[in-house]
Design an enzyme around this catalytic site. Structure first.
Site, mmCIF file in Angstrom:
data_model
loop_
_atom_site.group_PDB
_atom_site.id
_atom_site.type_symbol
_atom_site.label_atom_id
_atom_site.label_comp_id
_atom_site.label_asym_id
_atom_site.label_seq_id
_atom_site.Cartn_x
_atom_site.Cartn_y
_atom_site.Cartn_z
ATOM 1 N N HIS A 1 -16.290 -21.570 -5.438
ATOM 2 C CA HIS A 1 -17.049 -20.378 -5.025
ATOM 3 C C HIS A 1 -16.246 -19.087 -5.205
ATOM 4 O O HIS A 1 -15.610 -18.631 -4.239
ATOM 5 C CB HIS A 1 -17.383 -20.484 -3.531
ATOM 6 N N GLU B 1 -17.265 -16.131 -5.217
ATOM 7 C CA GLU B 1 -17.832 -15.059 -4.377
ATOM 8 C C GLU B 1 -17.227 -15.059 -2.983
ATOM 9 O O GLU B 1 -17.433 -14.130 -2.215
ATOM 10 C CB GLU B 1 -19.361 -15.184 -4.326
ATOM 11 N N CYS C 1 -21.240 -24.290 -7.591
ATOM 12 C CA CYS C 1 -21.367 -25.435 -6.675
ATOM 13 C C CYS C 1 -22.774 -26.062 -6.743
ATOM 14 O O CYS C 1 -23.101 -26.683 -7.738
ATOM 15 C CB CYS C 1 -20.971 -25.005 -5.273
HETATM 16 N N1 GLN Z 1 -22.907 -30.509 -1.404
HETATM 17 C C1 GLN Z 1 -23.886 -29.593 -1.913
HETATM 18 C C2 GLN Z 1 -24.916 -30.322 -2.753
HETATM 19 O O1 GLN Z 1 -24.680 -31.421 -3.136
HETATM 20 C C3 GLN Z 1 -23.218 -28.485 -2.714
HETATM 21 C C4 GLN Z 1 -22.234 -27.731 -1.843
HETATM 22 C C5 GLN Z 1 -22.091 -26.274 -2.137
HETATM 23 O O2 GLN Z 1 -22.889 -25.671 -2.867
HETATM 24 N N2 GLN Z 1 -21.118 -25.643 -1.529
HETATM 25 O O3 GLN Z 1 -25.952 -29.813 -3.030
#
Ligand code: GLN
Length: 190
Positions: free
Chosen positions: A173, A175, A80
């Site tokens: 994710h 995890e 992410c």
């Molecule tokens: N929206 C976050 C970003 O742009 C990422 C979201 C996440 O890591 N769950 O940094």
């Protein structure tokens, strides 16, 4: 000997990754300073807020030292926000600095407000058996990628997991599930 996996300890779901790895056959350590990179065999960059993670990396000098380590071949997996930090370009925040370690362009918060967070069953290349439950939280999307990038999974026809040499990234994710198959896949790269 079991490999030592570092979890980048700037901001985000650091503890979730550490707890997840504790149930696997690896050593785990939190990376907060450049010198900690000397003790690890691979690194995970957690989800969180990519601009905050980057700011803290700059303050600690990890922006420069991690870039060097990646060039030397350190296996790194970004989930992410971690994927955003590793990407070459951010489509909707072009001035945001990154490690530029994988030849992908990403769009932050790509799934819009109403569906900030959702779960979906994913088919992942090289991962057999039942679909993998992808947890997406204000997730980014890969909007374009270079020829050396291998797309490993798509959601709704859009790439959400990719690999290039020693770099692995996912929008979701793993995890936050009980399924260790994605982490195991990463460990094979180590
Ligand atoms: N929206 C976050 C970003 O742009 C990422 C979201 C996440 O890591 N769950 O940094």
């Amino acid at each position: 000997m079991a490999p030592i996996i570092g979890v980048l300890g700037m901001q985000g779901d650091i503890r979730e990754h550490v707890e997840f790895l504790k149930n696997m056959d690896v050593g785990v350590t939190i990376v907060k300073l450049p010198k900690h990179l000397e003790t690890i065999d691979a690194l995970i960059i957690p989800g969180g807020e990519s601009t905050t993670i980057w700011k803290l990396m700059k303050i600690t000098g990890l922006d420069v030292s991690l870039k060097e380590k990646i060039e030397q071949g350190l296996p790194v997996y970004g989930t992410c926000a971690g994927m955003i930090v590793l990407a070459k370009e951010i489509e909707n925040f072009p001035a945001q600095e990154t490690l530029g370690a994988i030849d992908i362009k990403v769009k932050r918060n790509a799934f819009g407000r109403q569906v900030d967070s959702f779960e979906a069953d994913l088919e992942i290349k090289y991962i057999d058996g039942k679909p993998f439950r992808g947890v997406f939280i204000r997730a980014p999307l890969i909007t374009s990628y270079g020829k050396d990038v291998e797309i490993l999974s798509e959601y709704d026809g859009k790439p959400v997991m990719a690999r290039q040499k020693n770099i692995l990234v996912s929008s979701f994710h793993p995890e936050l599930t009980n399924d260790s198959r994605v982490h195991e896949f990463f460990l094979k790269m180590v």
